[in-house]
Design a protein around this motif. Structure first.
Motif, PDB file in Angstrom:
ATOM      1  N   GLU A 253     -12.908  -0.712  -4.242  1.00  0.00           N
ATOM      2  CA  GLU A 253     -11.578  -1.269  -4.964  1.00  0.00           C
ATOM      3  C   GLU A 253     -11.474   0.412  -5.772  1.00  0.00           C
ATOM      4  N   GLN A 254     -12.400   1.307  -5.792  1.00  0.00           N
ATOM      5  CA  GLN A 254     -12.259   2.678  -6.226  1.00  0.00           C
ATOM      6  C   GLN A 254     -11.290   3.444  -5.378  1.00  0.00           C
ATOM      7  N   VAL A 255     -11.720   3.199  -4.090  1.00  0.00           N
ATOM      8  CA  VAL A 255     -10.434   3.966  -3.559  1.00  0.00           C
ATOM      9  C   VAL A 255      -9.009   3.200  -3.218  1.00  0.00           C
ATOM     10  N   ALA A 256      -9.043   2.639  -3.708  1.00  0.00           N
ATOM     11  CA  ALA A 256      -7.333   1.417  -3.709  1.00  0.00           C
ATOM     12  C   ALA A 256      -7.269   1.626  -5.248  1.00  0.00           C
ATOM     13  N   ALA A 257      -8.144   1.640  -5.673  1.00  0.00           N
ATOM     14  CA  ALA A 257      -7.790   2.732  -7.887  1.00  0.00           C
ATOM     15  C   ALA A 257      -6.749   4.268  -7.394  1.00  0.00           C
ATOM     16  N   ALA A 258      -7.155   5.109  -6.089  1.00  0.00           N
ATOM     17  CA  ALA A 258      -6.817   6.224  -6.088  1.00  0.00           C
ATOM     18  C   ALA A 258      -5.599   6.069  -5.202  1.00  0.00           C
ATOM     19  N   LYS A 259      -5.071   4.956  -4.272  1.00  0.00           N
ATOM     20  CA  LYS A 259      -3.804   4.731  -3.621  1.00  0.00           C
ATOM     21  C   LYS A 259      -4.426   5.560  -2.712  1.00  0.00           C
ATOM     22  N   VAL A 260      -5.493   5.276  -2.194  1.00  0.00           N
ATOM     23  CA  VAL A 260      -5.519   5.188  -0.900  1.00  0.00           C
ATOM     24  C   VAL A 260      -5.539   4.601   0.050  1.00  0.00           C
ATOM     25  N   PRO A 261      -4.908   4.261   0.864  1.00  0.00           N
ATOM     26  CA  PRO A 261      -4.589   3.228   1.738  1.00  0.00           C
ATOM     27  C   PRO A 261      -5.694   2.354   3.126  1.00  0.00           C
ATOM     28  N   ILE A 262      -5.802   1.614   3.133  1.00  0.00           N
ATOM     29  CA  ILE A 262      -7.051   0.568   3.226  1.00  0.00           C
ATOM     30  C   ILE A 262      -6.599  -0.588   4.597  1.00  0.00           C
ATOM     31  N   ILE A 263      -7.272   0.091   5.570  1.00  0.00           N
ATOM     32  CA  ILE A 263      -7.593  -1.443   6.010  1.00  0.00           C
ATOM     33  C   ILE A 263      -8.596  -2.217   6.459  1.00  0.00           C
ATOM     34  N   ALA A 264      -8.702  -3.618   6.211  1.00  0.00           N
ATOM     35  CA  ALA A 264      -9.544  -4.232   5.888  1.00  0.00           C
ATOM     36  C   ALA A 264      -9.756  -5.532   6.864  1.00  0.00           C
ATOM     37  N   ILE A 265     -11.396  -5.649   7.575  1.00  0.00           N
ATOM     38  CA  ILE A 265     -11.314  -6.730   8.036  1.00  0.00           C
ATOM     39  C   ILE A 265     -12.557  -7.561   7.761  1.00  0.00           C
ATOM     40  N   SER A 266     -12.019  -8.864   7.302  1.00  0.00           N
ATOM     41  CA  SER A 266     -12.495  -9.485   6.367  1.00  0.00           C
ATOM     42  C   SER A 266     -12.575 -10.740   6.739  1.00  0.00           C
ATOM     43  N   ASP A 267     -12.779 -12.399   6.317  1.00  0.00           N
ATOM     44  CA  ASP A 267     -12.914 -13.281   6.687  1.00  0.00           C
ATOM     45  C   ASP A 267     -11.971 -14.502   6.396  1.00  0.00           C
ATOM     46  N   SER A 268     -11.229 -14.252   5.207  1.00  0.00           N
ATOM     47  CA  SER A 268     -10.512 -14.923   4.526  1.00  0.00           C
ATOM     48  C   SER A 268      -9.499 -13.809   3.712  1.00  0.00           C
ATOM     49  N   THR A 269      -8.104 -14.602   3.266  1.00  0.00           N
ATOM     50  CA  THR A 269      -6.944 -14.473   2.157  1.00  0.00           C
ATOM     51  C   THR A 269      -7.395 -13.917   0.935  1.00  0.00           C
ATOM     52  N   LEU A 270      -8.551 -15.201   0.903  1.00  0.00           N
ATOM     53  CA  LEU A 270      -9.064 -14.884  -0.581  1.00  0.00           C
ATOM     54  C   LEU A 270     -10.416 -13.633  -0.922  1.00  0.00           C
ATOM     55  N   SER A 271     -10.484 -13.213   0.624  1.00  0.00           N
ATOM     56  CA  SER A 271     -11.785 -12.020   0.354  1.00  0.00           C
ATOM     57  C   SER A 271     -12.236 -11.176  -0.639  1.00  0.00           C
ATOM     58  N   PRO A 272     -12.822 -10.386  -1.813  1.00  0.00           N
ATOM     59  CA  PRO A 272     -12.350  -9.305  -2.079  1.00  0.00           C
ATOM     60  C   PRO A 272     -11.911  -8.358  -1.762  1.00  0.00           C
ATOM     61  N   LEU A 273     -11.833  -7.975  -0.933  1.00  0.00           N
ATOM     62  CA  LEU A 273     -11.104  -7.086  -0.625  1.00  0.00           C
ATOM     63  C   LEU A 273      -9.268  -6.981   0.332  1.00  0.00           C
ATOM     64  N   ALA A 274      -9.220  -8.034  -0.363  1.00  0.00           N
ATOM     65  CA  ALA A 274      -7.852  -8.493   0.764  1.00  0.00           C
ATOM     66  C   ALA A 274      -6.836  -8.627  -0.705  1.00  0.00           C
ATOM     67  N   LYS A 275      -6.676  -7.978  -1.791  1.00  0.00           N
ATOM     68  CA  LYS A 275      -5.923  -7.840  -3.139  1.00  0.00           C
ATOM     69  C   LYS A 275      -5.806  -6.125  -2.741  1.00  0.00           C
ATOM     70  N   SER A 276      -7.216  -5.941  -2.404  1.00  0.00           N
ATOM     71  CA  SER A 276      -6.699  -3.813  -2.403  1.00  0.00           C
ATOM     72  C   SER A 276      -6.147  -3.256  -0.816  1.00  0.00           C
ATOM     73  N   ALA A 277      -5.826  -4.186   0.035  1.00  0.00           N
ATOM     74  CA  ALA A 277      -5.878  -4.020   1.190  1.00  0.00           C
ATOM     75  C   ALA A 277      -4.522  -3.657   1.884  1.00  0.00           C
ATOM     76  N   SER A 278      -4.261  -2.502   2.104  1.00  0.00           N
ATOM     77  CA  SER A 278      -2.793  -2.314   2.142  1.00  0.00           C
ATOM     78  C   SER A 278      -2.502  -2.766   3.868  1.00  0.00           C
ATOM     79  N   VAL A 279      -3.364  -3.285   4.572  1.00  0.00           N
ATOM     80  CA  VAL A 279      -3.618  -4.003   5.720  1.00  0.00           C
ATOM     81  C   VAL A 279      -4.396  -5.108   5.886  1.00  0.00           C
TER      82      VAL A 279
END
Length: 298
Positions: free
Chosen positions: A216-242
């Motif tokens: 969340e901190q890095v997304a606020a700084a507009k840094v691109p993010i790749i995330a691997i998680s278990d769901s599109t409802l993961s807390p990482l989903a809203k911040s991930a570029s991919v």
């Protein structure tokens, strides 16, 4: 939380669930995660069987459906059944087919446990191949290639995935930094990430708090993010570029990392093919043994 007009198809339903997820109760969030991760099972199982798998009373599923504008769960389930008519087989179906092919295990021997895990891993890898889009892989490799530094974060059982990424990226000569949780410095190290860099985050239930905070901190700084998680409802989903959502299925002992490890390796192989301009046979560079001989990296 009622809606005037319920979603008319599966895609509209999933969009509505995503839009309302953060405002849902904990039980409704758990129901939402199960529905999005196991759409084929939702189509064929009774509400009682689904409720038992989630550990939530069946009446909660009925109220959940009504909160989305349906008369009951059966009406909501109809959207999943319609989707199933054109969908690829789900995890459970793949696993049953593999068990039929390999033979059902009748004993509880040590070898039998290995067989069970292999069957589940093969099914999860087949799901991965069916679900991951070519466009997302290309987009992720584009971000990896153009970034100055790749920052990696993953804790608890996600740690082996980022360790693999660090090893391969380092061997490919790609600058990378592991946001190590030791010393409590990961959050502070993340403050040095710039928009020219990339954050690669891996996290599964139950999501490590520090990983979620850093993303969340890095997304606020507009840094691109790749995330691997278990769901599109993961807390990482809203911040991930991919976002690569790799659903996890219940294991008697533990959940496997076979699919996310394979995905991570596939991304680095694709990156290597670009860096080495070798689309047919990208390789990890050789390493020097203690005796000074050159050996292929393992």
């Amino acid at each position: 939380m009622n809606v005037a007009e319920p979603p008319k198809n599966y895609e509209e339903l999933i969009r509505l669930v995503h839009d309302r997820f953060e405002g849902m109760s904990k039980s409704y969030q758990a129901i939402s995660v199960y529905l999005t991760q196991n759409p084929n099972d939702v189509a064929v199982l009774s509400v009682s069987a689904i409720a038992e798998r989630c550990g939530i009373h069946a009446s909660s599923f009925v109220r959940f459906a009504q909160s989305l504008g349906y008369e009951g769960f059966k009406e909501l389930q109809g959207l999943f059944q319609k989707r199933l008519s054109t969908a690829a087989p789900g995890f459970e179906a793949r696993m049953r087919a593999l068990e039929a092919e390999l033979g059902t295990r009748e004993d509880r021997s040590e070898l039998g446990f290995l067989r069970d895990l292999v069957v589940r891993d093969i099914a999860s890898l087949q799901d991965l191949l069916a679900d991951v889009s070519a466009e997302k892989i290309v987009e992720a490799v584009d971000l990896l290639q153009k970034s100055e530094t790749v920052y990696l974060i993953g804790q608890l059982r996600s740690a082996p995935v980022v360790d693999l990424l660090r090893y391969v990226l380092t061997m490919l000569g790609k600058r990378c930094v592991l946001l190590d949780p030791s010393g409590g410095l990961a959050t502070y190290m993340a403050r040095t990430i710039t928009q020219r860099d990339l954050l690669f985050a891996v996290s599964f239930r139950f999501y490590a708090t520090e990983v979620v905070n850093v993303v969340e901190q890095v997304a606020a700084a507009k840094v691109p993010i790749i995330a691997i998680s278990d769901s599109t409802l993961s807390p990482l989903a809203k911040s991930a570029s991919v976002l690569f959502a790799v659903p996890e299925h219940e294991y008697t002992f533990s959940r496997s990392l076979a699919a996310p490890m394979c995905l991570a390796q596939a991304l680095t192989v694709a990156l290597a093919s670009r860096l080495q301009q070798s689309p047919n046979s990208p390789r990890i560079p050789t390493v020097t043994s203690p005796q000074g001989r050159q050996q292929p990296a393992s």
